[in-house]
Design a protein around this motif. Structure first.
Motif, mmCIF file in Angstrom:
data_model
loop_
_atom_site.group_PDB
_atom_site.id
_atom_site.type_symbol
_atom_site.label_atom_id
_atom_site.label_comp_id
_atom_site.label_asym_id
_atom_site.label_seq_id
_atom_site.Cartn_x
_atom_site.Cartn_y
_atom_site.Cartn_z
ATOM 1 N N LYS A 96 0.835 -1.212 0.000
ATOM 2 C CA LYS A 96 0.000 0.000 0.000
ATOM 3 C C LYS A 96 0.865 1.255 0.000
ATOM 4 O O LYS A 96 0.549 2.228 -0.698
ATOM 5 C CB LYS A 96 -0.937 0.011 1.212
ATOM 6 C CG LYS A 96 -2.113 -0.927 1.109
ATOM 7 C CD LYS A 96 -3.248 -0.525 2.029
ATOM 8 C CE LYS A 96 -2.833 -0.444 3.467
ATOM 9 N NZ LYS A 96 -3.950 -0.036 4.345
ATOM 10 N N TYR A 99 2.252 1.935 -3.390
ATOM 11 C CA TYR A 99 1.285 2.467 -4.344
ATOM 12 C C TYR A 99 0.771 3.848 -3.952
ATOM 13 O O TYR A 99 -0.031 4.445 -4.663
ATOM 14 C CB TYR A 99 0.100 1.506 -4.486
ATOM 15 C CG TYR A 99 0.476 0.175 -5.095
ATOM 16 C CD1 TYR A 99 1.204 0.100 -6.277
ATOM 17 C CD2 TYR A 99 0.124 -1.020 -4.475
ATOM 18 C CE1 TYR A 99 1.559 -1.115 -6.828
ATOM 19 C CE2 TYR A 99 0.470 -2.251 -5.012
ATOM 20 C CZ TYR A 99 1.187 -2.293 -6.183
ATOM 21 O OH TYR A 99 1.534 -3.499 -6.726
ATOM 22 N N SER A 100 1.207 4.330 -2.822
ATOM 23 C CA SER A 100 0.741 5.630 -2.349
ATOM 24 C C SER A 100 1.933 6.540 -2.074
ATOM 25 O O SER A 100 2.933 6.109 -1.526
ATOM 26 C CB SER A 100 -0.090 5.455 -1.072
ATOM 27 O OG SER A 100 -0.464 6.701 -0.534
ATOM 28 N N LEU A 107 -6.212 5.216 -1.211
ATOM 29 C CA LEU A 107 -6.023 4.323 -2.351
ATOM 30 C C LEU A 107 -7.365 3.866 -2.889
ATOM 31 O O LEU A 107 -8.325 3.719 -2.145
ATOM 32 C CB LEU A 107 -5.192 3.105 -1.940
ATOM 33 C CG LEU A 107 -3.728 3.339 -1.567
ATOM 34 C CD1 LEU A 107 -3.093 2.024 -1.149
ATOM 35 C CD2 LEU A 107 -2.959 3.945 -2.728
ATOM 36 N N TYR A 111 -6.254 -0.769 -5.969
ATOM 37 C CA TYR A 111 -4.931 -0.839 -5.334
ATOM 38 C C TYR A 111 -4.969 -1.657 -4.052
ATOM 39 O O TYR A 111 -4.017 -2.369 -3.719
ATOM 40 C CB TYR A 111 -4.399 0.556 -5.052
ATOM 41 C CG TYR A 111 -3.767 1.209 -6.264
ATOM 42 C CD1 TYR A 111 -2.622 0.679 -6.845
ATOM 43 C CD2 TYR A 111 -4.321 2.356 -6.823
ATOM 44 C CE1 TYR A 111 -2.046 1.266 -7.953
ATOM 45 C CE2 TYR A 111 -3.749 2.954 -7.940
ATOM 46 C CZ TYR A 111 -2.605 2.406 -8.500
ATOM 47 O OH TYR A 111 -2.035 2.983 -9.603
ATOM 48 N N SER A 115 -2.714 -4.954 -3.622
ATOM 49 C CA SER A 115 -1.845 -5.043 -2.440
ATOM 50 C C SER A 115 -2.118 -6.316 -1.652
ATOM 51 O O SER A 115 -1.195 -7.015 -1.225
ATOM 52 C CB SER A 115 -2.058 -3.821 -1.534
ATOM 53 O OG SER A 115 -1.725 -2.631 -2.191
#
Length: 312
Positions: A96, A99-100, A107, A111, A115
């Protein structure tokens, strides 16, 4: 500085997840034993007795095998669950964060799904041997084998000697498909969590409180249970397939099922669609409270760790 903070965040999540996993298994292990035995009960020379229902299974095991029978495979279950949940939350939150840009960013569901799936696949690769041993110990009924496993390490040693190291990864295919279980569960959990926080903020007409401060242990329990039910409805057949693959071979060394597709064909042929949901009742009885306990313990332990750290 940011890197150090991210590493600390990951290990805090791993520690909270491990404690949550241990608490869950210690509370509900007998129902896991019963579920596992129902899953392999195909009516065609099953290695375990036939039970009418969950209550009958509890009574029968306690009567003929004692309390130890209800806690068969407990040590690998505790070890596996503690390691699995610790690794799961660690990999999940690391994904996470990747992706952030910032930890507080929102998110999208996609995502969260990616994750959770990524974390599940990595955990499956690390822990499949532990779950295989746990399954075999839970299915081990007195007098069914010429030499029963005496425990976790004896089971590992015997499997390696008699079947080779590849046997430790029987059922890995269904396990990898089962990452959809965790993916669905965590995605539903995160989205329900955001929805509840949004509703509560509207009720008190304030955005000053953090999202976590608005949620109680009851909220975490409800969210955990709801997300678990959603995941189980879609993925339970994979659990049945995996459990049947992981049974100990007969005395001639030949496995009852050769591969996942063999399980699917034989189960469909002799038991129909219902065969893929054997043990679902005990599974629900175990996993609905289990999900609640896991998330309540995880969220509260994580808060405690952070408060302790901030206090110092």
């Amino acid at each position: 500085m940011v890197l150090a903070e991210e590493k600390r965040w990951r290990w805090e999540n791993a520690a909270a997840g491990a404690i949550a996993g241990f608490t869950t298994v210690a509370s509900l292990h007998p129902l896991d034993v019963i579920r596992t035995r129902f899953q392999v009960s195909d009516g065609r020379g099953s290695s375990v007795p036939q039970y009418n229902n969950t209550a009958h299974a509890i009574f029968s095991i306690a009567r003929y095998e004692g309390v130890r029978g209800l806690y068969a495979g407990f040590y690998p279950a505790v070890f596996g669950s503690t390691v699995s949940w610790g690794l799961y939350f660690f990999f999940y939150n690391r994904a996470k964060q990747r992706y952030s840009r910032r930890r507080d960013d929102q998110l999208s569901p996609a995502y969260h799904l990616v994750s959770a799936a990524e974390a599940g696949a990595l955990v499956s690769l690390c822990t499949n041997p532990i779950w295989l041993v746990k399954t075999r110990l839970q299915l081990q009924v007195p007098a069914n084998h010429s030499r029963p496993y005496s425990g976790f390490y004896d089971a590992m040693r015997t499997i390696l000697k008699e079947e080779g190291w590849l046997a430790l990864y029987r059922g890995l295919g269904p396990s990898l498909f089962l990452v959809t279980h965790g993916a669905i569960q965590f995605t539903v959990y995160e989205e329900l969590k955001k929805a509840v926080i949004y509703v509560k903020r509207r009720e008190i007409k304030s955005n000053s409180l953090g999202g976590e401060e608005l949620l109680s242990s009851f909220d975490y329990a409800t969210l955990g249970a709801a997300s678990k039910v959603a995941a189980m409805l879609f993925t339970y057949p994979y659990q049945v397939i995996r459990t049947r693959l992981q049974q100990r071979p007969s005395t001639d060394g030949v496995p009852k099922y050769l591969h996942s597709w063999h399980v699917v064909k034989e189960t469909t042929r002799f038991e129909g669609f219902r065969g893929f949901y054997k043990g679902m009742t005990s599974n629900l009885l175990k996993n609905i409270p289990a999900a609640s306990i896991t998330f309540v313990v995880y969220e509260n332990v994580l808060k405690l760790i952070q408060l302790t750290r901030d206090g110092n």
